[in-house]
Design a protein around this motif. Structure first.
Motif, mmCIF file in Angstrom:
data_model
loop_
_atom_site.group_PDB
_atom_site.id
_atom_site.type_symbol
_atom_site.label_atom_id
_atom_site.label_comp_id
_atom_site.label_asym_id
_atom_site.label_seq_id
_atom_site.Cartn_x
_atom_site.Cartn_y
_atom_site.Cartn_z
ATOM 1 N N THR A 1 0.864 -1.181 0.000
ATOM 2 C CA THR A 1 0.000 0.000 0.000
ATOM 3 C C THR A 1 0.899 1.229 0.000
ATOM 4 O O THR A 1 2.019 1.172 0.498
ATOM 5 C CB THR A 1 -0.910 0.053 1.244
ATOM 6 N N ARG B 1 1.630 9.478 -8.061
ATOM 7 C CA ARG B 1 2.568 8.391 -7.830
ATOM 8 C C ARG B 1 2.936 8.292 -6.350
ATOM 9 O O ARG B 1 2.621 9.182 -5.555
ATOM 10 C CB ARG B 1 3.832 8.593 -8.669
ATOM 11 N N GLN C 1 -3.224 4.018 -2.257
ATOM 12 C CA GLN C 1 -3.349 3.029 -3.340
ATOM 13 C C GLN C 1 -3.156 1.625 -2.782
ATOM 14 O O GLN C 1 -2.182 1.352 -2.078
ATOM 15 C CB GLN C 1 -2.305 3.291 -4.429
ATOM 16 N N GLY D 1 -2.628 -2.346 -3.767
ATOM 17 C CA GLY D 1 -2.031 -2.972 -4.949
ATOM 18 C C GLY D 1 -2.197 -4.468 -5.072
ATOM 19 O O GLY D 1 -1.356 -5.124 -5.697
ATOM 20 N N SER D 2 -3.262 -5.055 -4.507
ATOM 21 C CA SER D 2 -3.445 -6.495 -4.631
ATOM 22 C C SER D 2 -4.898 -6.837 -4.399
ATOM 23 O O SER D 2 -5.681 -6.007 -3.933
ATOM 24 C CB SER D 2 -2.577 -7.232 -3.600
ATOM 25 N N ASP E 1 -7.580 4.265 -3.927
ATOM 26 C CA ASP E 1 -7.393 3.951 -5.343
ATOM 27 C C ASP E 1 -7.317 2.430 -5.489
ATOM 28 O O ASP E 1 -6.353 1.794 -5.062
ATOM 29 C CB ASP E 1 -6.106 4.604 -5.850
ATOM 30 N N THR F 1 -7.291 0.735 -8.391
ATOM 31 C CA THR F 1 -6.885 0.364 -9.749
ATOM 32 C C THR F 1 -6.123 -0.954 -9.768
ATOM 33 O O THR F 1 -6.278 -1.764 -10.683
ATOM 34 C CB THR F 1 -6.014 1.472 -10.373
ATOM 35 N N GLY F 2 -5.286 -1.175 -8.765
ATOM 36 C CA GLY F 2 -4.482 -2.395 -8.729
ATOM 37 C C GLY F 2 -5.150 -3.571 -8.057
ATOM 38 O O GLY F 2 -4.558 -4.643 -7.936
ATOM 39 N N THR G 1 -7.526 -6.479 -8.313
ATOM 40 C CA THR G 1 -8.153 -7.236 -9.387
ATOM 41 C C THR G 1 -9.376 -8.014 -8.934
ATOM 42 O O THR G 1 -10.217 -8.380 -9.754
ATOM 43 C CB THR G 1 -7.143 -8.223 -9.996
ATOM 44 N N ARG H 1 -12.097 -2.132 -10.415
ATOM 45 C CA ARG H 1 -12.054 -2.967 -11.621
ATOM 46 C C ARG H 1 -13.361 -3.732 -11.788
ATOM 47 O O ARG H 1 -14.222 -3.756 -10.918
ATOM 48 C CB ARG H 1 -10.875 -3.931 -11.526
#
Length: 606
Positions: free
Chosen positions: A447, A460, A478, A480-481, A519, A521-522, A524, A554
């Motif tokens: 994260t 970023r 963010q 990420g998983s 966020d 986005t990452g 899934t 997503r």
């Protein structure tokens, strides 16, 4: 927050796909990530049949285009690898503790089959040292190759048959993911450890000893060498260095090698329940290792030519080789590195080089096999040791140490486990550490806090881009998983920790934290526990007068959110397509917060 004021494209809240559509998509991504049937689309039925045959039998694709110019290169390469296959075949058969002629048989039938079903132009088929030693070390636990060589040979053929069935099944069922658990670090360490113990075992031949240990670990081998030091022959030791002198002195040779091509061995397959568990273990473990090594070698040489090979087709090809090989007096074969490197450097153009090797090997078996009966055992030891030195990759291990310490630990676990305990223990240690690492990645996903990169529209990681800026009163995180039961607690605690740290940072500026953006986005996928975690975080933030927004969920995540009614509870107005859209939607709230800069700040309460 209200995303209706944003002129940008809106979030898609389309109804979730039905179960059949979702299942079909998931199965396709799981088993057919390379979409192998894309070439069949929009073709006539007859053309589809032709392409399907070419897909499963690659020789049908390249053989019609074959010409004499290509044959010239393949003959040279095939003859070159034959000269290597003969001594290696005899030497590796010695490692497997089976008759040397079996090693030569194994370079006759399998290469013909690979030329038909294999997808690599450069892979040269043959026996390998690691699989040979692993077979012998495993099967020796139930049957001694010295006390009962006939039964031992039966079990070798049976293990090879099981290997072939296992590899073929993996290929047809598209289960190459199992091979992926043998990481690059594991293979590097395993092959290095195997090479080390193989080299040490060749000291028996170098010293001309008659008695030796059946164990493979370093301590047992060194103990056997010291214990039987009275058997040391100084002649053999000298010949190990000065080979030509030894040829005039030694009395030990390979033994009789009869003429003739492979006899049938189908009657030798032995499925006795007394031995089957050990035989199955030997077949499956060596099959996995052979697949991982063969596919990795094939891909590495294909990359050099900007080409690709199909891992699942390779599994099927290796499987067919070993099934047919087991009933034609061959034992386990795959794509050895040394032979493939020689084939590549000799200028091979297609898999026809394997056919050429098989032809020359057949001629050798028919007319020249007895000549190799006088090959000194010490020469075979020297050949094996020479090949093994190339498998101990010191530079690769050092590179792992510099790049990734955990990868280095995985590599060394395989190396030390194989060298000092046993091959299967070393492999399990390394694979176990790799799985633990994968679980850690899953249970402790990355994260980060996002900031806007100056003079751009990009957001970023603050830690990676320290010059990034954030909008006062807004914290952008963010994930990420995938979010599911194994990592939900960590994700919740990490989000709340980010919030506490952000509030501590803005106290001195007299500002307040008004909104938190997640966020996705990452992310899934998400399960029901993950949905509940987002609900808990939202309630905690609400209790502290902090708004929460979700950015770019997503497809699978959005479908779960809609189906679980999370969207209805959370509110569509709090879900945005981009970070900028969310910021624009809450500017009014931020303007109001500036009017309260003098209000007393409250600590974040969980």
């Amino acid at each position: 927050m209200d995303n209706s004021i944003n002129s940008e494209p809106q979030v898609n809240f389309a109804p979730p796909r039905d179960f059949a559509t979702t299942l079909k998509s998931d199965l396709k991504e799981t088993f057919f990530p390379d979409d192998p049937f894309r070439q069949f689309k929009d073709d006539k039925p007859t053309r589809r049949v032709t392409k399907a045959l070419q897909y499963f039998i690659p020789i049908l694709e390249w053989l019609p285009k074959y010409n004499l110019r290509l044959l010239r290169y393949d003959i040279l390469a095939g003859l070159t690898i034959t000269s290597l296959a003969i001594p290696q075949g005899i030497s590796y058969a010695k490692l497997a503790e089976i008759p040397p002629i079996i090693g030569l048989y194994s370079s006759f039938v399998p290469p013909l089959l690979y030329a038909v079903f294999g997808s690599s132009k450069h892979l040269a088929v043959g026996t390998v040292a690691a699989a040979s030693l692993l077979l012998s070390s495993t099967l020796d636990d139930v049957v001694s190759s010295k006390d009962n060589p006939a039964l031992y040979l039966q079990l070798v053929f049976t293990a090879t048959f099981i290997t072939g069935v296992f590899q073929t099944a993996l290929g047809f069922l598209r289960l190459g993911i199992l091979v992926d658990f043998l990481s690059h670090s594991t293979i590097t360490g395993f092959m290095g450890g195997t090479a080390t113990i193989i080299c040490l075992q060749q000291l028996k031949g170098f010293f001309g000893m008659n008695h030796f240990t059946t164990k493979t670990d370093v301590i047992s081998v060194m103990h056997a060498i010291i214990k039987n030091r009275k058997e040391w022959r100084w002649e053999s030791a000298v010949v190990g260095i000065v080979f030509l002198i030894f040829l005039q002195l030694t009395r030990y040779v390979v033994g009789h090698l009869k003429k003739g091509i492979n006899p049938s061995s189908i009657h030798l397959l032995n499925f006795d329940s007394k031995y089957l568990p050990t035989v199955a273990k030997a077949g499956i473990v060596t099959g996995l290792i052979a697949l991982a090594e063969g596919i990795a070698i094939g891909r590495s040489f294909a990359i050099m030519k900007n080409e690709q090979i199909d891992g699942n087709k390779e599994m099927i090809a290796f499987g067919f080789m070993n099934i047919v090989g087991s009933i034609t007096s061959c034992y386990l074969t795959t794509g050895p590195f040394s032979k493939t490197a020689v084939n590549f450097n000799a200028g091979c153009r297609t898999a026809m080089s394997n056919v050429v090797m098989a032809i020359f090997m057949g001629l050798t078996l028919l007319f020249l096999a007895p000549l190799f009966s006088y090959t000194p055992l010490v020469a075979l030891s020297a050949i094996i040791m020479s090949a093994m030195f190339g498998l101990i990759k010191y530079e690769e291990a050092y590179h792992l140490l510099k790049v990734d310490k955990f990868d280095f630990v995985i590599c060394m676990a395989a190396f030390l486990g194989v060298s000092f305990v046993s091959m299967d223990v070393g492999l399990m240690l390394s694979v176990g550490l790799g799985i633990i690492r994968a679980l850690l990645y899953v249970a402790r996903p990355a994260t980060c806090k996002l900031g806007k990169v100056p003079n751009s529209i990009l957001y970023r990681d603050f830690e990676q881009y320290p010059g990034s800026t954030n909008v006062p009163g807004i914290l952008v995180l963010q994930l990420g998983s995938p979010i599911y039961f194994a990592n939900c607690t960590y994700i919740r605690e990490r989000i709340l920790r980010w919030i506490r740290e952000e509030q501590a940072n803005i106290v001195s500026k007299g500002d307040i934290l008004e909104s938190v953006f997640l966020d996705l986005t990452g992310v899934t996928s998400i399960d029901m526990t993950g949905i509940e975690t987002l609900i808990e975080v939202h309630k905690t933030l609400q209790a502290n007068d902090i708004k929460m927004a979700i950015i770019n969920p997503r497809t699978k995540v959005m479908e779960k959110m809609i189906t679980s009614k999370f969207v209805d509870t959370f509110g569509k107005k709090n879900i945005f397509l981009s970070i900028d859209a969310a910021i624009d939607a809450c500017r009014f709230s931020l303007h109001n917060s500036k009017q309260h800069n003098n209000a007393p700040l409250q600590s974040f309460v969980v």
